[in-house]
Design a protein around this motif. Structure first.
Motif, mmCIF file in Angstrom:
data_model
loop_
_atom_site.group_PDB
_atom_site.id
_atom_site.type_symbol
_atom_site.label_atom_id
_atom_site.label_comp_id
_atom_site.label_asym_id
_atom_site.label_seq_id
_atom_site.Cartn_x
_atom_site.Cartn_y
_atom_site.Cartn_z
ATOM 1 N N LEU A 88 18.498 4.780 9.919
ATOM 2 C CA LEU A 88 17.755 5.855 8.892
ATOM 3 C C LEU A 88 18.665 5.961 7.796
ATOM 4 O O LEU A 88 18.199 6.047 6.685
ATOM 5 N N LEU A 89 19.636 6.455 7.993
ATOM 6 C CA LEU A 89 20.744 6.769 7.087
ATOM 7 C C LEU A 89 20.931 5.654 6.113
ATOM 8 O O LEU A 89 21.240 5.958 4.818
ATOM 9 N N ALA A 90 21.373 4.656 6.579
ATOM 10 C CA ALA A 90 21.557 3.412 5.745
ATOM 11 C C ALA A 90 20.452 3.042 4.880
ATOM 12 O O ALA A 90 20.628 2.953 3.528
ATOM 13 N N TRP A 91 19.011 2.982 5.299
ATOM 14 C CA TRP A 91 18.047 2.715 4.490
ATOM 15 C C TRP A 91 17.710 3.854 3.250
ATOM 16 O O TRP A 91 17.390 3.710 2.401
ATOM 17 N N LEU A 92 18.037 5.181 3.548
ATOM 18 C CA LEU A 92 18.291 6.327 2.704
ATOM 19 C C LEU A 92 19.061 5.922 1.469
ATOM 20 O O LEU A 92 18.698 6.166 0.293
ATOM 21 N N ARG A 104 0.838 -1.382 -0.091
ATOM 22 C CA ARG A 104 -0.154 0.107 0.131
ATOM 23 C C ARG A 104 0.900 1.227 0.071
ATOM 24 O O ARG A 104 0.653 2.212 -0.826
ATOM 25 N N TYR A 105 1.886 1.156 0.734
ATOM 26 C CA TYR A 105 2.669 2.585 0.956
ATOM 27 C C TYR A 105 4.221 2.317 0.621
ATOM 28 O O TYR A 105 4.630 3.404 0.231
ATOM 29 N N GLY A 106 4.438 1.131 0.041
ATOM 30 C CA GLY A 106 5.838 1.052 -0.515
ATOM 31 C C GLY A 106 6.610 0.639 0.631
ATOM 32 O O GLY A 106 6.699 0.976 1.503
ATOM 33 N N ARG A 107 7.796 -0.170 0.136
ATOM 34 C CA ARG A 107 8.886 -0.742 1.246
ATOM 35 C C ARG A 107 9.650 0.239 1.981
ATOM 36 O O ARG A 107 9.768 0.133 3.022
ATOM 37 N N ASP A 108 9.984 1.081 1.119
ATOM 38 C CA ASP A 108 10.989 2.123 1.545
ATOM 39 C C ASP A 108 10.121 3.223 2.603
ATOM 40 O O ASP A 108 10.839 3.379 3.532
ATOM 41 N N ALA A 109 9.021 3.473 2.189
ATOM 42 C CA ALA A 109 8.362 4.615 3.071
ATOM 43 C C ALA A 109 8.076 3.724 4.291
ATOM 44 O O ALA A 109 8.207 4.189 5.210
ATOM 45 N N LEU A 168 10.457 -6.487 6.791
ATOM 46 C CA LEU A 168 10.756 -6.091 5.324
ATOM 47 C C LEU A 168 12.052 -6.387 5.096
ATOM 48 O O LEU A 168 12.279 -6.505 3.726
ATOM 49 N N ILE A 169 13.104 -6.800 5.828
ATOM 50 C CA ILE A 169 14.450 -7.181 5.677
ATOM 51 C C ILE A 169 14.612 -8.383 4.459
ATOM 52 O O ILE A 169 15.088 -8.470 3.613
ATOM 53 N N ALA A 170 13.632 -9.184 5.072
ATOM 54 C CA ALA A 170 13.606 -10.702 4.331
ATOM 55 C C ALA A 170 13.044 -10.420 2.718
ATOM 56 O O ALA A 170 13.837 -11.120 1.865
ATOM 57 N N GLY A 171 11.978 -9.729 2.654
ATOM 58 C CA GLY A 171 11.712 -9.450 1.416
ATOM 59 C C GLY A 171 12.657 -8.745 0.437
ATOM 60 O O GLY A 171 12.736 -8.933 -0.786
ATOM 61 N N PHE A 172 13.439 -7.770 0.984
ATOM 62 C CA PHE A 172 14.666 -7.049 0.423
ATOM 63 C C PHE A 172 15.404 -8.085 -0.131
ATOM 64 O O PHE A 172 15.891 -7.920 -1.309
ATOM 65 N N VAL A 173 15.947 -8.610 0.853
ATOM 66 C CA VAL A 173 17.049 -9.824 0.239
ATOM 67 C C VAL A 173 16.629 -10.731 -0.832
ATOM 68 O O VAL A 173 17.235 -10.989 -1.548
ATOM 69 N N LYS A 174 15.365 -11.320 -0.441
ATOM 70 C CA LYS A 174 14.959 -11.976 -1.551
ATOM 71 C C LYS A 174 14.791 -11.652 -2.820
ATOM 72 O O LYS A 174 15.169 -11.994 -3.831
ATOM 73 N N ALA A 175 14.337 -10.351 -3.102
ATOM 74 C CA ALA A 175 14.318 -9.633 -4.238
ATOM 75 C C ALA A 175 15.622 -9.124 -4.894
ATOM 76 O O ALA A 175 15.684 -9.352 -6.001
ATOM 77 N N GLY A 176 16.495 -8.652 -4.140
ATOM 78 C CA GLY A 176 17.568 -8.222 -4.657
ATOM 79 C C GLY A 176 18.638 -9.177 -4.528
ATOM 80 O O GLY A 176 19.869 -9.210 -5.761
ATOM 81 N N PHE A 177 18.876 -10.183 -4.031
ATOM 82 C CA PHE A 177 19.971 -11.180 -3.841
ATOM 83 C C PHE A 177 19.640 -12.334 -3.402
ATOM 84 O O PHE A 177 19.950 -13.099 -2.368
ATOM 85 N N PRO A 178 18.793 -12.983 -4.535
ATOM 86 C CA PRO A 178 18.378 -14.300 -4.169
ATOM 87 C C PRO A 178 19.153 -15.599 -4.052
ATOM 88 O O PRO A 178 18.929 -16.650 -3.377
ATOM 89 N N ARG A 179 20.429 -15.249 -4.732
ATOM 90 C CA ARG A 179 21.627 -16.402 -4.496
ATOM 91 C C ARG A 179 22.076 -16.395 -3.314
ATOM 92 O O ARG A 179 23.062 -17.205 -2.997
ATOM 93 N N GLN A 180 22.207 -15.328 -2.437
ATOM 94 C CA GLN A 180 22.945 -15.104 -1.352
ATOM 95 C C GLN A 180 22.008 -15.085 -0.143
ATOM 96 O O GLN A 180 22.341 -14.435 0.826
ATOM 97 N N ARG A 202 17.900 5.125 -2.358
ATOM 98 C CA ARG A 202 18.241 5.758 -3.419
ATOM 99 C C ARG A 202 19.012 4.840 -4.587
ATOM 100 O O ARG A 202 18.886 5.403 -5.795
ATOM 101 N N ARG A 203 19.537 3.832 -4.297
ATOM 102 C CA ARG A 203 20.156 2.897 -5.264
ATOM 103 C C ARG A 203 19.390 1.892 -5.464
ATOM 104 O O ARG A 203 19.628 1.216 -6.657
ATOM 105 N N LYS A 204 18.670 1.370 -4.863
ATOM 106 C CA LYS A 204 17.779 0.333 -5.130
ATOM 107 C C LYS A 204 16.446 0.280 -4.730
ATOM 108 O O LYS A 204 15.792 -0.178 -3.927
ATOM 109 N N PRO A 205 15.624 1.475 -5.344
ATOM 110 C CA PRO A 205 14.291 1.745 -4.787
ATOM 111 C C PRO A 205 13.300 0.758 -5.089
ATOM 112 O O PRO A 205 13.411 -0.009 -6.134
ATOM 113 N N ALA A 206 12.291 0.448 -4.174
ATOM 114 C CA ALA A 206 11.280 -0.430 -4.391
ATOM 115 C C ALA A 206 10.153 0.268 -5.169
ATOM 116 O O ALA A 206 10.033 1.713 -4.992
#
Length: 432
Positions: free
Chosen positions: A209-213, A102-107, A149-161, A217-221
Protein backbone atom coordinates in the motif's frame (compact mmCIF):
# COMPACT_ATOMS: atom_id res chain seq x y z
CA UNK A 1 -7.36 44.24 -28.70
CA UNK A 2 -4.54 41.76 -29.11
CA UNK A 3 -1.75 41.32 -26.66
CA UNK A 4 0.73 41.86 -29.45
CA UNK A 5 -0.50 45.45 -29.72
CA UNK A 6 0.19 46.02 -26.02
CA UNK A 7 3.52 44.47 -24.98
CA UNK A 8 3.28 45.94 -21.49
CA UNK A 9 -0.03 44.21 -20.84
CA UNK A 10 1.36 40.93 -22.10
CA UNK A 11 4.42 41.21 -19.88
CA UNK A 12 2.27 41.94 -16.85
CA UNK A 13 0.14 38.85 -17.49
CA UNK A 14 3.18 36.65 -17.94
CA UNK A 15 4.64 37.82 -14.63
CA UNK A 16 1.35 37.56 -12.69
CA UNK A 17 1.13 34.98 -9.88
CA UNK A 18 -0.78 31.79 -10.72
CA UNK A 19 -3.48 32.70 -8.20
CA UNK A 20 -4.31 35.86 -10.18
CA UNK A 21 -4.77 34.08 -13.50
CA UNK A 22 -8.35 33.97 -14.73
CA UNK A 23 -9.76 30.53 -15.60
CA UNK A 24 -12.40 30.33 -18.25
CA UNK A 25 -15.84 29.29 -16.99
CA UNK A 26 -16.25 25.51 -17.00
CA UNK A 27 -12.53 24.84 -17.47
CA UNK A 28 -10.60 22.99 -14.79
CA UNK A 29 -7.33 24.58 -13.69
CA UNK A 30 -4.24 22.61 -14.54
CA UNK A 31 -2.91 20.47 -11.73
CA UNK A 32 0.73 20.85 -10.78
CA UNK A 33 2.92 18.32 -12.52
CA UNK A 34 3.78 15.37 -10.34
CA UNK A 35 7.40 14.51 -9.77
CA UNK A 36 8.55 11.93 -12.26
CA UNK A 37 8.86 8.30 -11.30
CA UNK A 38 12.25 6.84 -12.14
CA UNK A 39 12.53 3.37 -13.59
CA UNK A 40 14.45 2.12 -10.53
CA UNK A 41 11.80 3.47 -8.14
CA UNK A 42 9.04 1.96 -10.27
CA UNK A 43 10.74 -1.44 -10.18
CA UNK A 44 11.04 -1.31 -6.40
CA UNK A 45 7.34 -0.44 -6.07
CA UNK A 46 6.30 -3.18 -8.50
CA UNK A 47 8.43 -5.65 -6.53
CA UNK A 48 6.86 -4.63 -3.20
CA UNK A 49 3.38 -5.17 -4.64
CA UNK A 50 4.40 -8.52 -6.13
CA UNK A 51 5.81 -9.70 -2.79
CA UNK A 52 2.28 -9.41 -1.40
CA UNK A 53 0.56 -11.46 -4.11
CA UNK A 54 1.53 -15.06 -3.28
CA UNK A 55 1.92 -15.63 0.51
CA UNK A 56 -1.86 -15.70 0.93
CA UNK A 57 -1.90 -18.82 -1.28
CA UNK A 58 1.43 -20.51 -0.61
CA UNK A 59 1.38 -20.14 3.18
CA UNK A 60 -1.73 -22.30 3.45
CA UNK A 61 0.14 -25.46 2.38
CA UNK A 62 2.24 -25.91 5.55
CA UNK A 63 -0.79 -24.99 7.69
CA UNK A 64 -3.34 -27.35 6.13
CA UNK A 65 -3.00 -30.17 8.68
CA UNK A 66 -3.68 -27.77 11.55
CA UNK A 67 -6.58 -26.10 9.73
CA UNK A 68 -8.09 -29.49 8.86
CA UNK A 69 -7.94 -30.60 12.47
CA UNK A 70 -9.39 -27.38 13.90
CA UNK A 71 -12.30 -27.01 11.48
CA UNK A 72 -12.91 -30.71 10.73
CA UNK A 73 -12.42 -30.24 6.97
CA UNK A 74 -12.03 -33.00 4.43
CA UNK A 75 -8.95 -32.94 2.22
CA UNK A 76 -11.07 -31.85 -0.73
CA UNK A 77 -12.42 -28.91 1.24
CA UNK A 78 -8.93 -28.00 2.42
CA UNK A 79 -7.69 -27.98 -1.18
CA UNK A 80 -10.19 -25.18 -1.87
CA UNK A 81 -8.05 -22.84 0.22
CA UNK A 82 -5.60 -22.94 -2.68
CA UNK A 83 -8.05 -23.53 -5.53
CA UNK A 84 -10.40 -20.63 -4.69
CA UNK A 85 -7.78 -17.84 -4.96
CA UNK A 86 -6.37 -19.40 -8.12
CA UNK A 87 -9.82 -19.58 -9.73
CA UNK A 88 -10.63 -16.00 -8.75
CA UNK A 89 -7.35 -14.84 -10.25
CA UNK A 90 -8.87 -15.97 -13.52
CA UNK A 91 -12.54 -15.07 -13.16
CA UNK A 92 -12.01 -11.57 -11.76
CA UNK A 93 -9.43 -10.63 -14.37
CA UNK A 94 -12.17 -9.97 -16.94
CA UNK A 95 -13.87 -6.95 -15.30
CA UNK A 96 -10.64 -5.26 -14.16
CA UNK A 97 -10.09 -3.14 -17.32
CA UNK A 98 -13.64 -1.77 -17.03
CA UNK A 99 -13.25 -1.13 -13.30
CA UNK A 100 -9.96 0.65 -13.96
CA UNK A 101 -11.60 2.97 -16.48
CA UNK A 102 -14.53 3.58 -14.17
CA UNK A 103 -12.73 4.24 -10.89
CA UNK A 104 -9.13 4.87 -11.91
CA UNK A 105 -6.11 2.60 -11.80
CA UNK A 106 -4.68 3.91 -8.55
CA UNK A 107 -7.95 3.86 -6.59
CA UNK A 108 -8.62 0.31 -7.78
CA UNK A 109 -5.10 -0.81 -6.87
CA UNK A 110 -5.48 0.66 -3.37
CA UNK A 111 -8.80 -1.13 -2.94
CA UNK A 112 -7.36 -4.46 -4.11
CA UNK A 113 -4.31 -4.28 -1.84
CA UNK A 114 -6.43 -3.20 1.12
CA UNK A 115 -8.85 -6.09 0.51
CA UNK A 116 -5.98 -8.55 0.33
CA UNK A 117 -4.41 -7.24 3.55
CA UNK A 118 -7.63 -7.20 5.55
CA UNK A 119 -8.73 -10.62 4.27
CA UNK A 120 -5.39 -12.11 5.33
CA UNK A 121 -5.95 -10.82 8.86
CA UNK A 122 -9.58 -11.97 8.96
CA UNK A 123 -8.67 -15.49 7.81
CA UNK A 124 -5.97 -15.75 10.46
CA UNK A 125 -8.57 -15.23 13.19
CA UNK A 126 -11.61 -16.82 11.54
CA UNK A 127 -13.87 -18.57 14.01
CA UNK A 128 -16.01 -20.47 11.53
CA UNK A 129 -15.70 -22.35 8.26
CA UNK A 130 -17.83 -19.70 6.56
CA UNK A 131 -15.50 -16.88 7.57
CA UNK A 132 -12.47 -19.00 6.68
CA UNK A 133 -13.65 -19.41 3.09
CA UNK A 134 -15.12 -15.89 2.79
CA UNK A 135 -11.75 -14.39 3.71
CA UNK A 136 -10.08 -16.72 1.21
CA UNK A 137 -12.37 -15.27 -1.46
CA UNK A 138 -11.21 -11.77 -0.45
CA UNK A 139 -7.58 -12.84 -0.74
CA UNK A 140 -8.15 -14.21 -4.23
CA UNK A 141 -10.02 -11.09 -5.35
CA UNK A 142 -7.28 -8.76 -4.14
CA UNK A 143 -4.57 -10.80 -5.84
CA UNK A 144 -6.53 -10.98 -9.10
CA UNK A 145 -7.20 -7.26 -9.43
CA UNK A 146 -3.69 -6.13 -8.49
CA UNK A 147 -2.10 -8.64 -10.86
CA UNK A 148 -4.00 -7.38 -13.89
CA UNK A 149 -3.27 -3.72 -13.14
CA UNK A 150 0.50 -4.20 -12.97
CA UNK A 151 0.84 -5.10 -16.67
CA UNK A 152 -1.05 -2.02 -17.85
CA UNK A 153 1.05 0.20 -15.57
CA UNK A 154 4.29 -1.20 -17.04
CA UNK A 155 3.06 -0.89 -20.63
CA UNK A 156 1.96 2.71 -20.09
CA UNK A 157 5.06 3.94 -18.29
CA UNK A 158 7.95 1.78 -19.47
CA UNK A 159 7.12 0.22 -22.86
CA UNK A 160 10.77 -0.39 -23.77
CA UNK A 161 11.56 -2.32 -20.59
CA UNK A 162 8.58 -4.68 -20.33
CA UNK A 163 10.68 -7.87 -20.24
CA UNK A 164 12.89 -6.42 -17.51
CA UNK A 165 9.90 -5.27 -15.46
CA UNK A 166 8.13 -8.60 -15.84
CA UNK A 167 11.25 -10.46 -14.73
CA UNK A 168 11.46 -8.24 -11.64
CA UNK A 169 7.74 -8.78 -11.01
CA UNK A 170 8.00 -12.54 -11.43
CA UNK A 171 11.11 -12.70 -9.23
CA UNK A 172 9.33 -10.82 -6.46
CA UNK A 173 6.31 -13.12 -6.78
CA UNK A 174 8.61 -16.11 -6.41
CA UNK A 175 10.46 -14.50 -3.49
CA UNK A 176 7.15 -14.03 -1.68
CA UNK A 177 6.33 -17.66 -2.40
CA UNK A 178 9.73 -18.84 -1.18
CA UNK A 179 9.63 -16.84 2.04
CA UNK A 180 6.13 -17.98 2.91
CA UNK A 181 6.86 -21.63 2.03
CA UNK A 182 10.06 -21.69 4.08
CA UNK A 183 9.01 -19.61 7.09
CA UNK A 184 5.35 -20.40 7.72
CA UNK A 185 5.93 -23.79 9.29
CA UNK A 186 8.62 -22.43 11.61
CA UNK A 187 6.44 -19.50 12.65
CA UNK A 188 3.59 -21.89 13.41
CA UNK A 189 5.88 -24.05 15.57
CA UNK A 190 7.25 -20.98 17.36
CA UNK A 191 3.84 -19.45 18.07
CA UNK A 192 2.15 -22.75 18.86
CA UNK A 193 -0.55 -22.60 16.20
CA UNK A 194 -1.45 -21.75 12.63
CA UNK A 195 -3.19 -18.40 13.19
CA UNK A 196 -0.20 -16.13 13.79
CA UNK A 197 1.72 -17.96 11.07
CA UNK A 198 -1.10 -17.10 8.66
CA UNK A 199 -1.72 -13.53 9.83
CA UNK A 200 1.92 -12.45 9.64
CA UNK A 201 1.63 -12.40 5.85
CA UNK A 202 -0.63 -9.37 6.08
CA UNK A 203 2.51 -7.29 6.78
CA UNK A 204 3.69 -7.28 3.13
CA UNK A 205 0.29 -5.74 2.32
CA UNK A 206 1.16 -2.64 4.33
CA UNK A 207 4.40 -2.24 2.37
CA UNK A 208 2.51 -2.72 -0.91
CA UNK A 209 0.00 0.00 0.00
CA UNK A 210 2.81 2.43 0.83
CA UNK A 211 4.58 1.56 -2.42
CA UNK A 212 1.52 2.33 -4.53
CA UNK A 213 0.94 5.57 -2.66
CA UNK A 214 4.44 6.53 -3.81
CA UNK A 215 3.58 5.55 -7.41
CA UNK A 216 0.29 7.44 -7.43
CA UNK A 217 1.91 10.66 -6.23
CA UNK A 218 4.64 10.60 -8.86
CA UNK A 219 2.99 8.94 -11.83
CA UNK A 220 -0.76 9.27 -11.35
CA UNK A 221 -3.11 7.62 -13.79
CA UNK A 222 -6.30 9.36 -15.03
CA UNK A 223 -8.85 9.41 -12.24
CA UNK A 224 -11.48 7.35 -14.03
CA UNK A 225 -14.99 8.20 -14.98
CA UNK A 226 -13.84 10.06 -18.05
CA UNK A 227 -14.24 9.07 -21.66
CA UNK A 228 -11.48 6.87 -23.00
CA UNK A 229 -10.03 7.59 -26.41
CA UNK A 230 -10.45 3.95 -27.37
CA UNK A 231 -11.60 0.88 -25.52
CA UNK A 232 -10.35 -2.60 -26.21
CA UNK A 233 -12.41 -5.74 -25.76
CA UNK A 234 -10.83 -9.00 -24.71
CA UNK A 235 -9.30 -10.73 -27.77
CA UNK A 236 -11.75 -13.62 -27.89
CA UNK A 237 -11.35 -14.03 -31.65
CA UNK A 238 -7.58 -13.65 -31.79
CA UNK A 239 -5.77 -17.01 -32.21
CA UNK A 240 -2.52 -15.65 -30.75
CA UNK A 241 -4.30 -14.66 -27.54
CA UNK A 242 -5.72 -18.19 -27.16
CA UNK A 243 -2.29 -19.74 -27.73
CA UNK A 244 -0.72 -17.47 -25.11
CA UNK A 245 -3.54 -18.21 -22.67
CA UNK A 246 -3.21 -21.97 -23.20
CA UNK A 247 0.57 -21.86 -22.72
CA UNK A 248 0.23 -19.80 -19.53
CA UNK A 249 -2.53 -22.15 -18.35
CA UNK A 250 -0.24 -25.17 -18.72
CA UNK A 251 2.54 -23.42 -16.85
CA UNK A 252 0.25 -22.36 -14.00
CA UNK A 253 -1.34 -25.81 -13.85
CA UNK A 254 2.10 -27.31 -13.21
CA UNK A 255 3.07 -24.60 -10.72
CA UNK A 256 -0.04 -24.76 -8.53
CA UNK A 257 -0.14 -28.54 -8.64
CA UNK A 258 3.42 -28.56 -7.28
CA UNK A 259 2.76 -25.84 -4.70
CA UNK A 260 -0.16 -27.85 -3.33
CA UNK A 261 1.12 -31.41 -3.55
CA UNK A 262 4.91 -31.52 -3.86
CA UNK A 263 5.46 -31.81 -0.11
CA UNK A 264 2.70 -34.44 0.38
CA UNK A 265 4.16 -36.49 -2.51
CA UNK A 266 7.45 -36.87 -0.67
CA UNK A 267 5.81 -37.31 2.72
CA UNK A 268 3.92 -40.17 1.08
CA UNK A 269 7.30 -41.54 0.00
CA UNK A 270 8.56 -41.58 3.59
CA UNK A 271 10.09 -38.13 4.02
CA UNK A 272 9.55 -36.15 7.19
CA UNK A 273 7.19 -33.18 6.96
CA UNK A 274 9.98 -30.70 7.71
CA UNK A 275 12.26 -32.15 5.01
CA UNK A 276 9.42 -32.13 2.48
CA UNK A 277 8.72 -28.50 3.40
CA UNK A 278 12.34 -27.62 2.67
CA UNK A 279 11.99 -29.33 -0.72
CA UNK A 280 8.98 -27.12 -1.45
CA UNK A 281 11.04 -24.07 -0.47
CA UNK A 282 13.74 -25.33 -2.84
CA UNK A 283 11.14 -25.51 -5.60
CA UNK A 284 10.09 -21.89 -5.08
CA UNK A 285 13.74 -20.81 -4.80
CA UNK A 286 14.68 -22.38 -8.15
CA UNK A 287 11.53 -20.87 -9.62
CA UNK A 288 12.65 -17.46 -8.36
CA UNK A 289 16.20 -17.79 -9.73
CA UNK A 290 14.85 -18.56 -13.20
CA UNK A 291 12.69 -15.42 -13.36
CA UNK A 292 15.37 -12.73 -13.83
CA UNK A 293 17.67 -15.06 -15.77
CA UNK A 294 15.11 -15.79 -18.48
CA UNK A 295 14.07 -12.13 -18.54
CA UNK A 296 17.70 -11.16 -19.13
CA UNK A 297 18.26 -13.79 -21.82
CA UNK A 298 15.10 -12.89 -23.72
CA UNK A 299 16.12 -9.68 -25.50
CA UNK A 300 14.16 -10.22 -28.71
CA UNK A 301 10.36 -9.90 -28.97
CA UNK A 302 10.35 -13.39 -30.52
CA UNK A 303 10.72 -15.39 -27.30
CA UNK A 304 10.02 -18.86 -28.69
CA UNK A 305 13.53 -20.24 -28.15
CA UNK A 306 13.78 -19.39 -24.42
CA UNK A 307 10.18 -20.51 -23.98
CA UNK A 308 11.06 -23.90 -25.51
CA UNK A 309 14.14 -24.09 -23.28
CA UNK A 310 12.04 -23.45 -20.18
CA UNK A 311 9.29 -25.90 -21.13
CA UNK A 312 11.82 -28.58 -22.05
CA UNK A 313 13.63 -28.14 -18.73
CA UNK A 314 10.37 -28.47 -16.80
CA UNK A 315 9.48 -31.63 -18.73
CA UNK A 316 12.93 -33.09 -18.01
CA UNK A 317 12.45 -32.44 -14.30
CA UNK A 318 9.08 -34.15 -14.01
CA UNK A 319 10.28 -37.10 -16.13
CA UNK A 320 13.28 -37.47 -13.83
CA UNK A 321 10.91 -37.67 -10.86
CA UNK A 322 8.93 -40.40 -12.64
CA UNK A 323 11.51 -42.45 -14.53
CA UNK A 324 14.66 -41.98 -12.45
CA UNK A 325 13.59 -41.79 -8.82
CA UNK A 326 17.13 -42.73 -7.80
CA UNK A 327 18.30 -39.37 -9.14
CA UNK A 328 18.41 -36.74 -6.42
CA UNK A 329 14.88 -35.40 -5.87
CA UNK A 330 16.46 -32.03 -5.17
CA UNK A 331 17.91 -31.93 -8.69
CA UNK A 332 14.71 -33.15 -10.37
CA UNK A 333 12.56 -30.67 -8.48
CA UNK A 334 15.04 -27.87 -9.24
CA UNK A 335 14.83 -28.63 -12.98
CA UNK A 336 11.04 -28.65 -12.87
CA UNK A 337 10.93 -25.37 -10.96
CA UNK A 338 13.61 -23.68 -13.05
CA UNK A 339 11.83 -24.41 -16.32
CA UNK A 340 8.44 -23.43 -14.92
CA UNK A 341 9.86 -20.19 -13.50
CA UNK A 342 11.44 -19.18 -16.79
CA UNK A 343 8.22 -19.85 -18.69
CA UNK A 344 6.24 -17.88 -16.11
CA UNK A 345 8.31 -14.73 -16.63
CA UNK A 346 8.09 -14.90 -20.41
CA UNK A 347 4.41 -15.88 -20.40
CA UNK A 348 3.56 -12.62 -18.64
CA UNK A 349 5.55 -10.74 -21.27
CA UNK A 350 3.74 -12.29 -24.25
CA UNK A 351 0.55 -10.13 -24.01
CA UNK A 352 2.76 -7.02 -23.95
CA UNK A 353 4.67 -8.26 -27.01
CA UNK A 354 1.43 -8.54 -28.98
CA UNK A 355 -0.16 -5.19 -28.10
CA UNK A 356 0.62 -1.52 -28.57
CA UNK A 357 -1.71 0.53 -26.35
CA UNK A 358 -1.79 0.17 -22.53
CA UNK A 359 -5.57 -0.40 -22.57
CA UNK A 360 -5.13 -3.09 -25.23
CA UNK A 361 -2.45 -4.68 -23.04
CA UNK A 362 -4.83 -4.72 -20.08
CA UNK A 363 -7.53 -6.38 -22.19
CA UNK A 364 -5.14 -9.09 -23.43
CA UNK A 365 -3.71 -9.59 -19.96
CA UNK A 366 -7.19 -9.94 -18.46
CA UNK A 367 -8.11 -12.53 -21.08
CA UNK A 368 -4.92 -14.55 -20.56
CA UNK A 369 -5.37 -14.52 -16.79
CA UNK A 370 -9.05 -15.46 -17.10
CA UNK A 371 -8.31 -18.55 -19.16
CA UNK A 372 -5.04 -19.60 -17.54
CA UNK A 373 -5.96 -19.33 -13.87
CA UNK A 374 -9.37 -20.88 -14.42
CA UNK A 375 -7.58 -23.90 -15.85
CA UNK A 376 -4.79 -23.78 -13.25
CA UNK A 377 -7.32 -23.94 -10.40
CA UNK A 378 -8.10 -27.48 -11.55
CA UNK A 379 -4.48 -28.53 -11.02
CA UNK A 380 -4.53 -29.09 -7.24
CA UNK A 381 -7.96 -30.71 -7.40
CA UNK A 382 -7.02 -33.03 -10.28
CA UNK A 383 -3.86 -34.19 -8.53
CA UNK A 384 -5.80 -34.90 -5.34
CA UNK A 385 -8.56 -36.77 -7.18
CA UNK A 386 -6.07 -39.00 -9.00
CA UNK A 387 -4.27 -39.72 -5.73
CA UNK A 388 -7.54 -40.76 -4.10
CA UNK A 389 -8.54 -42.91 -7.07
CA UNK A 390 -5.23 -44.72 -7.53
CA UNK A 391 -3.83 -44.77 -4.02
CA UNK A 392 -0.49 -43.34 -5.20
CA UNK A 393 0.91 -40.20 -6.81
CA UNK A 394 2.35 -41.82 -9.96
CA UNK A 395 -0.71 -41.11 -12.12
CA UNK A 396 -0.78 -37.55 -10.81
CA UNK A 397 2.85 -37.01 -11.84
CA UNK A 398 2.12 -38.40 -15.31
CA UNK A 399 -0.64 -35.81 -15.65
CA UNK A 400 1.87 -33.07 -14.79
CA UNK A 401 4.26 -34.55 -17.37
CA UNK A 402 1.53 -34.51 -20.05
CA UNK A 403 0.72 -30.87 -19.35
CA UNK A 404 4.44 -29.99 -19.51
CA UNK A 405 4.72 -31.77 -22.87
CA UNK A 406 1.76 -29.79 -24.20
CA UNK A 407 3.44 -26.58 -23.03
CA UNK A 408 6.58 -27.51 -24.99
CA UNK A 409 4.52 -28.37 -28.10
CA UNK A 410 2.91 -24.91 -28.05
CA UNK A 411 6.15 -22.92 -28.13
CA UNK A 412 6.68 -22.89 -31.95
CA UNK A 413 3.33 -21.13 -32.38
CA UNK A 414 4.01 -18.22 -30.00
CA UNK A 415 5.36 -15.82 -32.60
CA UNK A 416 4.73 -12.16 -31.61
CA UNK A 417 2.37 -10.05 -33.68
CA UNK A 418 4.67 -8.75 -36.39
CA UNK A 419 2.99 -5.48 -37.22
CA UNK A 420 3.03 -4.48 -33.55
CA UNK A 421 6.74 -5.20 -33.22
CA UNK A 422 7.60 -3.35 -36.44
CA UNK A 423 5.50 -0.39 -35.36
CA UNK A 424 7.31 -0.11 -32.04
CA UNK A 425 10.69 -0.50 -33.71
CA UNK A 426 9.87 2.28 -36.12
CA UNK A 427 8.82 4.51 -33.27
CA UNK A 428 11.99 3.79 -31.32
CA UNK A 429 10.16 1.92 -28.57
CA UNK A 430 11.13 -1.63 -29.40
CA UNK A 431 11.97 -4.00 -26.61
CA UNK A 432 15.62 -4.28 -25.59
Amino acid sequence: MSLQAHPAVRARLLMAPAAEMVVAPGAAPERPAARSLSMAAAMVCVALVALDLRPGIVSTGPLLPSIIREFGLSHTQAALLTAIPTLLMGLLAAPVPWLSRRYGRDALMFAALALLTMSSLVRAFAGSVTLLFASTVGIGAGIAIAGVLIAGFVKAGFPRQVALFMSVYATALALGSTLSAAATGSIAAWTGGWRWASGVWALPGVLALLAWLFVARRKPAPAGGGTAARRYAMPLRHPAAWLIALFFACNNFVFYACISWLAPIYVDAGWSASRAGLLLAGFTLAFMVANPLFGFLSRDPDRRLPLALGAGTALAGILAMLLAPAVSPWLAVALLAFGTGGCFTLSMTLPLDNTQHPDETSAWNAFVLLVSYSVAAAGPLAIGRLRDASGAFASSLWLVAAVSALMLALTPFLRPRQHGCMHEHAQGTGFR
